[in-house]
Design a protein around this motif. Structure first.
Motif, PDB file in Angstrom:
ATOM      1  N   MET A   1      -1.339 -13.285 -32.609  1.00 27.60           N
ATOM      2  CA  MET A   1      -2.378 -12.255 -32.657  1.00 27.60           C
ATOM      3  C   MET A   1      -2.756 -11.837 -31.231  1.00 27.60           C
ATOM      4  N   ILE A   2      -2.742 -10.543 -30.963  1.00 31.00           N
ATOM      5  CA  ILE A   2      -3.104 -10.014 -29.652  1.00 31.00           C
ATOM      6  C   ILE A   2      -4.618  -9.849 -29.580  1.00 31.00           C
ATOM      7  N   ARG A   3      -5.217 -10.440 -28.543  1.00 34.47           N
ATOM      8  CA  ARG A   3      -6.661 -10.377 -28.390  1.00 34.47           C
ATOM      9  C   ARG A   3      -6.999  -9.798 -27.023  1.00 34.47           C
ATOM     10  N   CYS A   4      -7.990  -8.948 -27.006  1.00 34.30           N
ATOM     11  CA  CYS A   4      -8.574  -8.486 -25.749  1.00 34.30           C
ATOM     12  C   CYS A   4     -10.057  -8.832 -25.837  1.00 34.30           C
ATOM     13  N   THR A   5     -10.481  -9.800 -25.013  1.00 32.58           N
ATOM     14  CA  THR A   5     -11.827 -10.335 -25.156  1.00 32.58           C
ATOM     15  C   THR A   5     -12.610 -10.185 -23.867  1.00 32.58           C
ATOM     16  N   MET A   6     -13.798  -9.582 -23.981  1.00 31.87           N
ATOM     17  CA  MET A   6     -14.729  -9.437 -22.865  1.00 31.87           C
ATOM     18  C   MET A   6     -16.107  -9.905 -23.325  1.00 31.87           C
ATOM     19  N   LEU A   7     -16.946 -10.203 -22.346  1.00 28.56           N
ATOM     20  CA  LEU A   7     -18.336 -10.514 -22.638  1.00 28.56           C
ATOM     21  C   LEU A   7     -19.237  -9.593 -21.843  1.00 28.56           C
ATOM     22  N   VAL A   8     -20.365  -9.245 -22.439  1.00 30.50           N
ATOM     23  CA  VAL A   8     -21.382  -8.451 -21.755  1.00 30.50           C
ATOM     24  C   VAL A   8     -22.527  -9.390 -21.388  1.00 30.50           C
ATOM     25  N   THR A   9     -22.906  -9.422 -20.132  1.00 31.04           N
ATOM     26  CA  THR A   9     -23.999 -10.279 -19.696  1.00 31.04           C
ATOM     27  C   THR A   9     -25.339  -9.674 -20.124  1.00 31.04           C
ATOM     28  N   SER A  10     -26.397 -10.436 -19.953  1.00 27.98           N
ATOM     29  CA  SER A  10     -27.726  -9.938 -20.314  1.00 27.98           C
ATOM     30  C   SER A  10     -28.122  -8.736 -19.472  1.00 27.98           C
ATOM     31  N   ASP A  11     -27.470  -8.550 -18.322  1.00 26.06           N
ATOM     32  CA  ASP A  11     -27.729  -7.389 -17.464  1.00 26.06           C
ATOM     33  C   ASP A  11     -26.860  -6.188 -17.806  1.00 26.06           C
ATOM     34  N   GLY A  12     -25.989  -6.342 -18.813  1.00 22.83           N
ATOM     35  CA  GLY A  12     -25.133  -5.231 -19.220  1.00 22.83           C
ATOM     36  C   GLY A  12     -23.818  -5.138 -18.468  1.00 22.83           C
ATOM     37  N   GLU A  13     -23.462  -6.193 -17.721  1.00 26.55           N
ATOM     38  CA  GLU A  13     -22.200  -6.208 -16.971  1.00 26.55           C
ATOM     39  C   GLU A  13     -21.084  -6.817 -17.822  1.00 26.55           C
ATOM     40  N   TRP A  14     -19.870  -6.250 -17.714  1.00 28.75           N
ATOM     41  CA  TRP A  14     -18.721  -6.749 -18.458  1.00 28.75           C
ATOM     42  C   TRP A  14     -17.963  -7.779 -17.627  1.00 28.75           C
ATOM     43  N   VAL A  15     -17.635  -8.912 -18.233  1.00 24.30           N
ATOM     44  CA  VAL A  15     -16.841  -9.949 -17.557  1.00 24.30           C
ATOM     45  C   VAL A  15     -15.778 -10.452 -18.529  1.00 24.30           C
TER      46      VAL A  15
ATOM     47  N   TYR B   1     -17.219  -9.326 -27.107  1.00 25.86           N
ATOM     48  CA  TYR B   1     -16.596  -8.112 -27.653  1.00 25.86           C
ATOM     49  C   TYR B   1     -15.089  -8.338 -27.655  1.00 25.86           C
ATOM     50  N   GLN B   2     -14.504  -8.340 -28.847  1.00 28.52           N
ATOM     51  CA  GLN B   2     -13.097  -8.708 -28.974  1.00 28.52           C
ATOM     52  C   GLN B   2     -12.356  -7.699 -29.848  1.00 28.52           C
ATOM     53  N   VAL B   3     -11.197  -7.244 -29.366  1.00 25.37           N
ATOM     54  CA  VAL B   3     -10.332  -6.350 -30.138  1.00 25.37           C
ATOM     55  C   VAL B   3      -9.141  -7.159 -30.634  1.00 25.37           C
ATOM     56  N   LEU B   4      -8.955  -7.200 -31.959  1.00 20.72           N
ATOM     57  CA  LEU B   4      -7.887  -7.996 -32.563  1.00 20.72           C
ATOM     58  C   LEU B   4      -6.770  -7.083 -33.047  1.00 20.72           C
ATOM     59  N   GLU B   5      -5.600  -7.243 -32.479  1.00 23.18           N
ATOM     60  CA  GLU B   5      -4.412  -6.483 -32.886  1.00 23.18           C
ATOM     61  C   GLU B   5      -4.632  -4.974 -32.854  1.00 23.18           C
ATOM     62  N   GLY B   6      -5.605  -4.531 -32.092  1.00 25.51           N
ATOM     63  CA  GLY B   6      -5.877  -3.109 -31.998  1.00 25.51           C
ATOM     64  C   GLY B   6      -6.406  -2.491 -33.269  1.00 25.51           C
ATOM     65  N   SER B   7      -6.782  -3.334 -34.277  1.00 24.68           N
ATOM     66  CA  SER B   7      -7.166  -2.780 -35.573  1.00 24.68           C
ATOM     67  C   SER B   7      -8.593  -3.153 -35.986  1.00 24.68           C
TER      68      SER B   7
ATOM     69  N   LEU C   1     -18.932   3.681 -29.139  1.00 23.90           N
ATOM     70  CA  LEU C   1     -18.832   5.132 -29.301  1.00 23.90           C
ATOM     71  C   LEU C   1     -17.469   5.667 -28.885  1.00 23.90           C
ATOM     72  N   THR C   2     -16.785   4.955 -27.996  1.00 26.71           N
ATOM     73  CA  THR C   2     -15.485   5.408 -27.499  1.00 26.71           C
ATOM     74  C   THR C   2     -14.316   4.685 -28.164  1.00 26.71           C
ATOM     75  N   SER C   3     -14.599   3.783 -29.121  1.00 29.98           N
ATOM     76  CA  SER C   3     -13.541   2.970 -29.723  1.00 29.98           C
ATOM     77  C   SER C   3     -12.768   3.771 -30.777  1.00 29.98           C
ATOM     78  N   PRO C   4     -11.423   3.713 -30.712  1.00 28.42           N
ATOM     79  CA  PRO C   4     -10.611   4.382 -31.741  1.00 28.42           C
ATOM     80  C   PRO C   4     -10.471   3.546 -33.004  1.00 28.42           C
ATOM     81  N   VAL C   5     -10.952   2.312 -32.967  1.00 26.84           N
ATOM     82  CA  VAL C   5     -10.818   1.396 -34.105  1.00 26.84           C
ATOM     83  C   VAL C   5     -11.746   1.837 -35.241  1.00 26.84           C
ATOM     84  N   LYS C   6     -11.336   1.589 -36.483  1.00 31.97           N
ATOM     85  CA  LYS C   6     -12.095   2.049 -37.651  1.00 31.97           C
ATOM     86  C   LYS C   6     -12.727   0.912 -38.453  1.00 31.97           C
ATOM     87  N   LEU C   7     -12.509  -0.330 -38.041  1.00 32.27           N
ATOM     88  CA  LEU C   7     -13.058  -1.463 -38.775  1.00 32.27           C
ATOM     89  C   LEU C   7     -13.729  -2.417 -37.787  1.00 32.27           C
TER      90      LEU C   7
END
Length: 313
Positions: free
Chosen positions: A1-15, A48-54, A78-84
């Motif tokens: 399974m392809i995963r793209c995983t990020m976290l948003v800090t309490s200040d709104g920064e992506w890591v 915030y994690q995207v699984l298999e692009g779906s 708002l910019t995500s092409p994912v539907k689920l």
């Protein structure tokens, strides 16, 4: 399974997950625990994690999330092409919800992260919040037993709660209130017979299934309802000292008591909130009401007595 995983800090920064930036954000370069889980549950980070692009999976502990983190995730949706989309969120346990669009997900995140409104202030009903963790210090008390039962049950209500309460002589001082989502008012599900100072014998029976707001003292019923709703929404216990003047024609009972409110999950979407209370400074005192004919009036004699009783302890 392809995963793209990020976290948003309490200040709104992506890591990125498993990165030096994440460790720097939590302030621990060599954690001996799961850094991502710790950050989500305790620091208000959002995973915030995207699984298999779906499918997009969002993981959070709503009570700890700051506005900056919430807005960052909503903007990304708002910019995500994912539907689920799947939201995993924690209160006393992990829950999972599947949503069909970014718009539904944004709205649900806002709902989850909205702070529960503070219960109302009233001159007739004074509340002194206490730290419920202090119940675990010192000698064993009925409240300590009840909190321990709630913890080991992971907040799930089953018949053993009643048998436990009977065994430890807790049932007489217990009230069980049902709170359903998207419904107006909490309702009585059980009232122990130790609550005779504000309900007579007939009302113990007839009140079951009735809204709290329909109590003989409607001011007291409406005020108490807000606390039950707040505990049901937050999923967190509440421990207070309360000083109250309760109208029961032709008198007003002025009482000071400690109360413990515990939220329990059930097999349906209804939350049970149990109240266990006992008097402080002796029994309730009866005060003649000069306004017993008016339900919503604030009786001056009882109000001043409430203040004196609160100060006396």
């Amino acid at each position: 399974m392809i995963r793209c995983t990020m976290l948003v800090t309490s200040d709104g920064e992506w890591v990125p997950e498993d990165s030096d930036d994440l460790l720097a954000a939590i302030g621990d370069p060599e954690p001996d625990y799961h850094a991502t889980l710790f950050a989500v549950k305790n620091l208000g980070f959002i995973k915030y994690q995207v699984l298999e692009g779906s499918i997009v999976e969002i993981e959070l502990h709503p009570r700890n999330v700051e506005l900056a983190a919430l807005l960052a995730v909503q903007q990304q949706l708002l910019t995500s092409p994912v539907k689920l989309f799947r939201i995993r969120y924690f209160d006393t346990a992990w829950h999972s919800e599947l949503l069909p669009s970014a718009e539904h997900t944004i709205a649900r995140l806002s709902e989850l992260c909205s702070p529960a409104p503070a219960p109302p202030h009233s001159e007739r009903f004074l509340v002194e919040p206490q730290d419920y963790s202090k119940l675990f210090i010192g000698e064993e008390t009925p409240l300590r037993l009840l909190v321990q039962k709630w913890r080991v049950s992971f907040g799930h209500f089953d018949p053993s709660v009643i048998s436990f309460s009977i065994k430890h002589q807790l049932l007489a001082r217990m009230v069980i209130v049902g709170v359903k989502p998207r419904q107006d008012e909490p309702v009585f599900r059980f009232i122990g017979d130790g609550h005779g100072n504000w309900l007579d014998t007939a009302e113990h029976v007839h009140a079951i299934g009735e809204k709290l707001a329909n109590m003989p003292d409607k001011d007291y019923g409406g005020w108490a309802s807000e606390y039950y709703k707040s505990v049901a929404r937050s999923g967190e216990p509440r421990y207070d000292y309360v000083t109250a003047s309760i109208l029961r024609r032709p008198e007003i009972f002025v009482t000071r008591y400690e109360r413990l409110l515990l939220p329990w999950k059930t097999g349906s979407d209804e939350i049970f909130v149990t109240l266990w209370s006992r008097g402080l400074n002796g029994e309730a005192k009866a005060v003649k009401s000069s306004s017993a004919s008016t339900t919503s009036a604030t009786p001056a004699p009882a109000s001043s007595t409430v203040m004196k009783l609160a100060r006396s302890s």
